[in-house]
Design an enzyme around this catalytic site. Sequence first.
Site, PDB file in Angstrom:
ATOM      1  CD  GLU A 306      -3.163  -1.202   2.169  1.00 48.17           C
ATOM      2  OE1 GLU A 306      -2.519  -0.605   3.320  1.00 48.17           O
ATOM      3  OE2 GLU A 306      -3.944  -1.737   1.999  1.00 48.17           O
ATOM      4  CG  ASP A 378      -7.489  -5.547   5.225  1.00 49.29           C
ATOM      5  OD1 ASP A 378      -7.080  -5.621   6.050  1.00 49.29           O
ATOM      6  OD2 ASP A 378      -7.927  -4.420   4.477  1.00 49.29           O
ATOM      7  CD  GLU A 406     -10.289  -1.379   7.886  1.00 47.52           C
ATOM      8  OE1 GLU A 406      -9.020  -2.037   8.368  1.00 47.52           O
ATOM      9  OE2 GLU A 406      -9.933  -0.927   6.650  1.00 47.52           O
TER      10      GLU A 406
HETATM   11  C1  GCV Z   1      -2.707   0.493   8.153  1.00 47.48           C
HETATM   12  C2  GCV Z   1      -6.163  -2.398   5.366  1.00 47.48           C
HETATM   13  C3  GCV Z   1      -6.689  -1.259   5.966  1.00 47.48           C
HETATM   14  C4  GCV Z   1      -5.527   0.228   6.206  1.00 47.48           C
HETATM   15  C5  GCV Z   1      -4.397  -0.432   6.742  1.00 47.48           C
HETATM   16  C6  GCV Z   1      -4.017  -1.770   6.046  1.00 47.48           C
HETATM   17  C7  GCV Z   1      -2.883  -2.500   6.634  1.00 47.48           C
HETATM   18  O1  GCV Z   1      -5.860  -1.912   4.150  1.00 47.48           O
HETATM   19  O2  GCV Z   1      -7.911  -0.669   5.333  1.00 47.48           O
HETATM   20  O3  GCV Z   1      -6.318   1.179   6.739  1.00 47.48           O
HETATM   21  O4  GCV Z   1      -3.401   0.423   6.895  1.00 47.48           O
HETATM   22  O5  GCV Z   1      -4.987  -2.694   5.981  1.00 47.48           O
HETATM   23  O6  GCV Z   1      -3.023  -3.439   7.513  1.00 47.48           O
HETATM   24  O7  GCV Z   1      -1.715  -2.203   6.572  1.00 47.48           O
END
Ligand code: GCV
Length: 688
Positions: A306, A378, A406
């Site tokens: 990411e 996720d 989340e």
């Molecule tokens: C910290 C998902 C979440 C992100 C998070 C990522 C991760 O994509 O939406 O907010 O980022 O996981 O675990 O690194």
Amino acid sequence: MNQYDSCWLRYERVPKGRLDSYRRRCLHAYVAEKAPELSAVRDELRRALPELLGRDPHFWQHPPTTTDGFLAIGTPDDMAMIAESVGTDVVDDLADGGYLLRSVTWNGQDCLVVTAPTDRGLVYGTFHLLRLLNTHEPVDDLDVCEEPTYENRLLNQWDTPFHRSVERGYGGESIFDWERLPDLRPRYEDYARLLASIGINGIVFNNVNTTKPERASANAAFDAFEGWQLLESHRLEAFTSLASVFRRYGIRPYLSVNFAAPMLVGDLDTADPLDEDVRAWWRAKADEIYELVPDFGGFLVKADSEGQPGPYDYGRDHVDGANAIARALEPHDGRVWWRAFVYGTHEDRAVQAYDTFQPLDGDFADNVTVQIKNGPIDFQPREPVSTLFGAMPETDLGLELQITQEYTGQGVHATYHLPMWNEIFAFDTHADGPGSPVHSLFRGDGEGIVGVGSVGEDHSWTGTYLAQANLYAFGRVAWDPEMPAETVTEEWVRQTFGTDENVVDTVTRILHDSWEACIDYETGGLGLMHMMHNGEEHLENHFYPSPDEWPGYHGATDEGIGVNRTSTGSGYAGQYRGPVAGRYESVEDCPEELLLFFHHLPWTHELEDGTTVVQRLYDNCFAGVEQARQLRDEWQSLDGEIDERRFRHVAERFDEQVAQAERWRDVLTDYFYEHSGVPDEQGRVGND
Ligand code: GCV
């Protein structure tokens, strides 16, 4: 009124029935003098005992010579009374964090002993004793011996420093004010108390996304700051004060760091892990940190994921990356926690983590732990467990769970994660043949359980008061994953809302039924997932339904629904061991609750009881809403039984939850109908 809630550390007056026995043993206390942890123990007793017992206890400066009974807290070396009444060997044999609680008779008086081989264990033992008093348990024949199952029980704070925001945090802005350090806020100590009371022994500061805050902060002046800057020397000096707060509670501090720190913080022009200057930079940085914070735990790294930099930027692999940093920490007994949350070229993201990491088994340094999310996607409401569990026997592994909600209703819905975690822990990986549940992994040195935190500045800490239960339960399962769910939940309810049986039963029931309800209305069940809005425009993304946004995750077409992850599809099912792979590979044997995760099936495919796939999805969506209403009604029945502030706040959240559940149901069922063209048998969808 307190600026923030005391959560489960409320300490209210014990009723008469138990009071005499508690007063007899606890109104005099001796806590060994020495480590910082023991001053924290004394402080906790000073807070708790006057509230619980209605009297100020007397704290002795030396082992008591009183003719009354007393509470003795220390190691056997600290006090002859402890060594003689409990025995030294039995204590010495306990693991770090383990402790003993015993009722003993000493000089003819009723006494209580809290003892442990380490100071951290004394903290845990004290909190255990206070939990017993707070829930009115008998202590006259106490003989408790506890040891943590896992060596590491870590909290990951996704708090973005300087911006005071929390990634996926729904309890308000971050409690941590980095700009003001070394000045401390009282909330830090209360947070450390909450964590220590449930056995957490490490806290990782800083969002794992250490670069490029996705959203501008309210104060544009802060936009120049990013989390990687915590490694700058002047910030590390300020960090020492925060570290000292947590040290008193036996909690080691860690930092999330940026893989490219040698370029960002240092002035190198590469972060190539095989470059000698880069290695020297990490060594010098580690030396600097340990000079300031001798109990520093190590670094957490999100690399090549990411937008975060990583070894791939230099044509290296994850072993090269993790080991280079680990080598710098090694002389200090520090550890790298290296996340396995990576994307790649696979069309099916589920396949990626195993494909990337499994071939590297055995190559990571001894002080590297590969930290793996519970499922391959996720933190979805329900996922199969990661195929990496049990697949890397030569590597230290950590299990990452999400405490914050989340994808399960954020700071609004009552969704209790403990039933989900218990399902994960109980899953048989067949790693060592049948009978290799997930909870039997992660038990080696350097391994453990990690939770993504949930707290913020709100009075409730967690956005809604019921979400405190997720933090509590995380600590308890990270201590003992086999503790019955009812025990954990009732403990939390009794400490948080009191011991009235109706309140305890009702809140426990609400929590236990909440997860399945959320799965039903947010996905329709059957293993579907990721049907939410994903935009990045505000923090509440992943909250609203939007099933047409990412069709790849649920595979809906006009012919059918689900993703083929068998050998004729992405092959993910084949990453599991032996019989597990076979079970998921077959439509007939695949458990219904994960059917569409592994198989793409016609809408009219018949399930075991003859119901079609599409009809089951409709039914589940409607059942989820009914269940949410039922949870709300149950909470309403507690009007007058719970203080107005918390009752009202949660009641309002439930109204919102029901409205949201209806919205999810309507959007999903319309979407299923649009693609399938099959109306609901009960006339609720597609019959106008
Ligand atoms: C910290 C998902 C979440 C992100 C998070 C990522 C991760 O994509 O939406 O907010 O980022 O996981 O675990 O690194």
